[in-house]
Design an enzyme around this catalytic site. Structure first.
Site, PDB file in Angstrom:
ATOM      1  N   GLY A  71       0.812  -1.192   0.000  1.00 47.44           N
ATOM      2  CA  GLY A  71       0.000   0.000   0.000  1.00 47.44           C
ATOM      3  C   GLY A  71       0.852   1.251   0.000  1.00 47.44           C
ATOM      4  CG  ASN A 151      -5.244   4.738   9.092  1.00 44.59           C
ATOM      5  OD1 ASN A 151      -5.451   5.775   8.468  1.00 44.59           O
ATOM      6  ND2 ASN A 151      -4.184   4.590   9.861  1.00 44.59           N
ATOM      7  CD  GLN A 179      -7.965   0.617   7.489  1.00 42.96           C
ATOM      8  OE1 GLN A 179      -8.863  -0.117   7.889  1.00 42.96           O
ATOM      9  NE2 GLN A 179      -6.696   0.405   7.813  1.00 42.96           N
ATOM     10  CB  SER A 199      -2.697  -2.685   1.201  1.00 40.61           C
ATOM     11  OG  SER A 199      -1.722  -3.477   1.844  1.00 40.61           O
ATOM     12  CG  HIS A 201      -1.193  -6.251   5.014  1.00 39.01           C
ATOM     13  ND1 HIS A 201      -1.249  -5.824   6.323  1.00 39.01           N
ATOM     14  CD2 HIS A 201      -0.699  -5.210   4.313  1.00 39.01           C
ATOM     15  CE1 HIS A 201      -0.791  -4.577   6.394  1.00 39.01           C
ATOM     16  NE2 HIS A 201      -0.450  -4.183   5.193  1.00 39.01           N
ATOM     17  CB  THR A 237      10.863 -10.672 -11.370  1.00 40.34           C
ATOM     18  OG1 THR A 237      11.939 -10.552 -12.290  1.00 40.34           O
ATOM     19  CG2 THR A 237      10.170 -12.015 -11.542  1.00 40.34           C
ATOM     20  CB  CYS A 325       3.081   4.603  11.603  1.00 45.22           C
ATOM     21  SG  CYS A 325       2.080   3.809  10.365  1.00 45.22           S
TER      22      CYS A 325
HETATM   23  C1  LIG Z   1      -2.273   0.062   6.320  1.00 40.43           C
HETATM   24  C2  LIG Z   1      -2.494   1.323   5.612  1.00 40.43           C
HETATM   25  C3  LIG Z   1      -1.534   1.813   4.708  1.00 40.43           C
HETATM   26  C4  LIG Z   1      -0.216   1.111   4.485  1.00 40.43           C
HETATM   27  O1  LIG Z   1      -0.364  -0.062   3.713  1.00 40.43           O
HETATM   28  P1  LIG Z   1       0.856  -1.105   3.624  1.00 40.43           P
HETATM   29  O2  LIG Z   1       0.391  -2.136   2.659  1.00 40.43           O
HETATM   30  O3  LIG Z   1       1.050  -1.647   4.993  1.00 40.43           O
HETATM   31  O4  LIG Z   1       2.036  -0.353   3.117  1.00 40.43           O
HETATM   32  C5  LIG Z   1      -1.833   2.978   4.024  1.00 40.43           C
HETATM   33  N1  LIG Z   1      -3.010   3.646   4.204  1.00 40.43           N
HETATM   34  C6  LIG Z   1      -3.943   3.201   5.057  1.00 40.43           C
HETATM   35  C7  LIG Z   1      -5.228   3.950   5.206  1.00 40.43           C
HETATM   36  C8  LIG Z   1      -3.719   2.040   5.795  1.00 40.43           C
HETATM   37  O5  LIG Z   1      -4.652   1.616   6.650  1.00 40.43           O
END
Ligand SMILES: *Cc1c(COP(=O)(O)O)cnc(C)c1O
Length: 386
Positions: A71, A151, A179, A199, A201, A237, A325
């Site tokens: 992300g 988030n 989110q 993203s 995960h 890649t 963070c």
């Molecule tokens: C988790 C998050 C990110 C960061 O995403 P990553 O894949 O961990 O780099 C960015 N923006 C928001 C709103 C998030 O919740």
């Protein structure tokens, strides 16, 4: 002791079905998608299939999807990529004061390199004001980047109207949908979005893989130079297993999203009500209804969020103060300060974010232990004098 995991906004466990779909691409189908022999064709075709799945979920064309490493990379790519591509046209960017650091720090970096950035304030619920957005636009404005949902406090922005304003002025509109994607419907045409990032995960896919949607016709400069992958927009890649996993996670999300959003919204509202009914001097942060189905963010006056988390952890409950963070520094969250919280309240906030495996029993247990924890911490706190 069973762990009650309530930090799905930070990350989610990879779905077993996703993992299963990924496994053959580590060892069996390991070919480099750029090569021409048949083991590579399998990788190539499966990647293109995943791209199709992501595009369909967004109402986009598969040519408009670029796979990235995360992300954060997608946010950097979108913002720096447009800034570089359009610097002859203008040097002004508009964002909000409550963005994720992946957006805020990218904007700060650009400010040091000749760009001007407007950080729009938000109201007490965390929503930007559309008339202030209009007023901030200048002939130099090349990009508006405003997140879909926050988030920390879960507030959902009026994205479709923001996109309309951007389009009226011919400005590219990017949104951080990390989110929301996979949790509530996100359609790039309905919401007037030019660029959007996701993203894996955050919705039961693997870590280290994301995607950026780039509407056809939007000019963007690549950040990673090298091979011709991703239609020359991002070299290197492909992370084949990761991309397969992302596709699978999108497919699963499409099936469960609607029911889960309804179920979690109901759990969320009950959970909020019970906490506020049982604990004095507590407040809900963020909008009461324009919020993510799974987000609960509450401030408890006079105590530290971190102390609450440590005590919850001892009871087997995993929650967060909001931003993964910022949990390593002592500054209160920029989001909570932006919605007008005093330092007192901003320091005492806890975010609970539910997931598809969260049950009512899990939340009942939290509600059972939380009042005692707050009471104990307040009794020791010099800041709480009631
Ligand atoms: C988790 C998050 C990110 C960061 O995403 P990553 O894949 O961990 O780099 C960015 N923006 C928001 C709103 C998030 O919740």
């Amino acid at each position: 002791m069973k762990t009650i995991y309530l930090d799905h906004a930070a990350t989610t466990a990879t779905d077993p079905e996703v993992l299963e779909a990924m496994l053959p691409y580590f060892h069996e189908h390991y070919g480099n998608p750029s090569s021409i022999y048949s083991i590579s064709r399998i990788s190539k075709n499966t990647i293109e299939n995943a791209r199709e799945i992501v595009a369909n979920a967004l109402g986009a064309n598969s040519k408009e999807i670029v796979f990235t490493s995360s992300g954060s990379e997608s946010d950097n790519f979108a913002i720096k990529g447009v800034a570089l591509a359009k610097q002859q046209q203008g040097n002004h960017i508009i964002t909000s004061s409550i963005e994720h650091h992946a957006v805020l720090y990218t904007c700060k970096f650009l400010e040091k390199n000749g760009f001007n950035v407007t950080y729009l304030p938000v109201d007490n619920n965390g929503i930007i004001k559309l008339d202030e957005l209009e007023k901030a636009i200048t002939p130099q404005t090349i990009l508006i980047t405003i997140m879909h949902a926050n988030n920390e406090i879960g507030t959902i922005q009026p994205i479709s109207q923001i996109g309309e304003i951007a389009r009226k002025h011919g400005i590219t509109f990017h949104t951080d949908a990390v989110q929301t994607f996979g949790h509530i419907p996100v359609n790039v045409d309905d919401l007037n979005i030019d660029m959007l990032r996701i993203s894996g995960h955050k919705f039961y896919g693997p870590k280290g893989v994301g995607a950026l949607y780039i509407r056809k016709g939007i000019k963007i400069t690549p950040l990673i130079h090298g091979g011709d992958q991703e239609r020359r927009r991002r070299a290197s890649t492909e992370n084949v297993p990761g991309i397969i996993g992302l596709g699978k996670a999108v497919e699963i999300a499409g099936k469960v999203m609607e029911n889960e959003a309804t179920r979690q919204t109901k759990l969320r509202n009950e959970f909020i009500r019970t906490i506020l009914d049982n604990i004095d001097d507590a407040r809900l942060n963020g909008h009461s209804s324009l919020r993510l189905p799974n987000n609960v963010n509450i401030s408890f006056e006079g105590i530290e969020g971190e102390s609450i988390l440590l005590n919850l952890d001892m009871e087997g409950i995993a929650a967060s103060t909001g931003s993964a963070c910022s949990s390593s520094n002592l500054e209160p969250s920029h989001v909570l300060l932006s919605i007008g919280l005093s330092h007192e309240f901003a320091h005492g906030s806890v975010r609970f974010s539910m997931g598809k495996h969260t049950t009512k029993d899990d939340l009942d247990y939290v509600v059972e232990v939380l009042p005692g924890i707050v009471k104990k911490l307040r009794a020791m706190s010099p800041l709480y004098k009631k």
